[in-house]
Design an enzyme around this catalytic site. Structure first.
Site, mmCIF file in Angstrom:
data_model
loop_
_atom_site.group_PDB
_atom_site.id
_atom_site.type_symbol
_atom_site.label_atom_id
_atom_site.label_comp_id
_atom_site.label_asym_id
_atom_site.label_seq_id
_atom_site.Cartn_x
_atom_site.Cartn_y
_atom_site.Cartn_z
ATOM 1 N N PRO A 107 0.824 -1.247 -0.093
ATOM 2 C CG PRO A 107 -0.081 -1.133 2.129
ATOM 3 C CD PRO A 107 0.502 -2.078 1.067
ATOM 4 C CG ASN A 108 -0.274 4.356 1.209
ATOM 5 O OD1 ASN A 108 -1.180 5.023 0.607
ATOM 6 N ND2 ASN A 108 -0.245 3.814 2.532
ATOM 7 N NE ARG A 146 4.120 6.801 1.200
ATOM 8 C CZ ARG A 146 4.233 5.721 1.827
ATOM 9 N NH1 ARG A 146 4.831 4.733 1.065
ATOM 10 N NH2 ARG A 146 4.130 5.313 3.014
ATOM 11 C CE1 TYR A 192 9.207 5.055 2.635
ATOM 12 C CE2 TYR A 192 7.528 6.996 2.777
ATOM 13 C CZ TYR A 192 8.140 5.838 3.343
ATOM 14 O OH TYR A 192 7.348 5.169 4.522
ATOM 15 C CG ASN A 250 8.386 -1.967 0.230
ATOM 16 O OD1 ASN A 250 7.864 -2.376 1.534
ATOM 17 N ND2 ASN A 250 8.799 -0.929 -0.189
ATOM 18 C CB ALA A 301 1.816 0.324 6.531
ATOM 19 C CD GLU A 320 9.875 -7.188 4.948
ATOM 20 O OE1 GLU A 320 9.261 -8.518 5.115
ATOM 21 O OE2 GLU A 320 9.820 -6.298 5.878
ATOM 22 C CG HIS A 357 10.966 -2.163 4.637
ATOM 23 N ND1 HIS A 357 9.838 -1.999 4.619
ATOM 24 C CD2 HIS A 357 11.374 -3.334 5.114
ATOM 25 C CE1 HIS A 357 9.204 -3.108 5.133
ATOM 26 N NE2 HIS A 357 10.413 -3.974 5.364
ATOM 27 N NE ARG A 391 10.335 6.190 8.486
ATOM 28 C CZ ARG A 391 9.292 6.073 7.666
ATOM 29 N NH1 ARG A 391 9.240 5.093 6.578
ATOM 30 N NH2 ARG A 391 8.162 6.854 7.537
HETATM 31 C C1 DQA Z 1 8.294 1.232 3.801
HETATM 32 C C2 DQA Z 1 8.241 1.291 5.096
HETATM 33 C C3 DQA Z 1 7.025 1.061 5.838
HETATM 34 O O1 DQA Z 1 7.064 1.578 7.378
HETATM 35 C C4 DQA Z 1 6.075 2.181 5.139
HETATM 36 O O2 DQA Z 1 4.837 2.154 5.922
HETATM 37 C C5 DQA Z 1 6.078 2.190 3.782
HETATM 38 C C6 DQA Z 1 7.353 2.074 3.144
HETATM 39 C C7 DQA Z 1 9.731 1.261 2.989
HETATM 40 O O3 DQA Z 1 9.957 1.012 1.818
HETATM 41 O O4 DQA Z 1 10.553 2.284 3.727
HETATM 42 O O5 DQA Z 1 5.043 2.479 3.094
HETATM 43 O O6 DQA Z 1 7.996 -0.216 3.731
#
Ligand code: DQA
Length: 168
Positions: free
Chosen positions: A12-13, A20, A25, A76, A79, A100, A102, A109
């Site tokens: 998501p996102n 964003r 990011y 990835n 959240a 995985e 990030h 964080r």
């Molecule tokens: C994320 C880190 C997560 O905590 C966050 O909710 C994201 C992006 C990252 O790629 O750093 O949406 O996965």
């Protein structure tokens, strides 16, 4: 199954990358990241499939579809990394090499981001290298595939040798 096919799953996102929280990011969009991954994939003899969803169930369906069709997963979970037992279970069930990724360093964080449930179902985690992390994930999987192939070849050779011995 293509023995070098990798499914890249974005949670998501991540469709909002480039828009964003650029300070966290970066400026690259998801399409730009995926486009750049294609050259790393080509150099490492990997075929890619991309999937992004904001919905937990869709991510789970896609992970289930990878069984028998893909050799590995780059994910990835965004959240959902911090909350989703269901995605963690799906990754465990896939029983594939999983990296995985990030983009940000989750350990630097907020406390609620510092634990990843899904990481517990992954082969390894790359966190904090920005979009480069996706390339590192592909290189890691390519190495893992080479190791798996070498182990299988050695096993088959040992089996053939044992069969020849018993046939004598
Ligand atoms: C994320 C880190 C997560 O905590 C966050 O909710 C994201 C992006 C990252 O790629 O750093 O949406 O996965």
């Amino acid at each position: 199954m293509n023995k070098n096919r990798v499914l890249v799953i974005q949670g998501p996102n991540l469709n909002m990358l480039g828009v964003r929280e650029q300070n966290i990011y970066g400026a690259m969009s998801l399409d730009q990241i995926h486009e750049a991954m294609k050259s790393t994939a080509g150099e490492n003899n990997i075929e890619l499939e991309f999937f992004q969803s904001n919905l937990e169930g869709e991510l789970i369906d896609k992970i289930q579809e990878s069984i028998g069709t893909c050799a590995g997963i780059v994910i990835n979970p965004a959240a959902y990394s911090h909350t989703s037992i269901a995605i963690t279970d799906a990754l465990r069930a896939a029983n594939l090499p999983i990296v995985e990724v990030h983009i940000s360093n989750i350990y630097k964080r907020e406390e609620y981001r510092q634990k990843s449930l899904t990481a517990q179902a992954s082969t390894g985690v790359i966190t904090g290298f920005g979009p480069l992390g996706y390339h590192l994930a592909l290189i890691s999987l390519a190495q893992i595939f080479t190791q798996i192939e070498a182990t299988n070849t050695a096993k088959n050779e040992a089996k053939e040798k044992a069969q020849k011995e018993t046939a004598k």
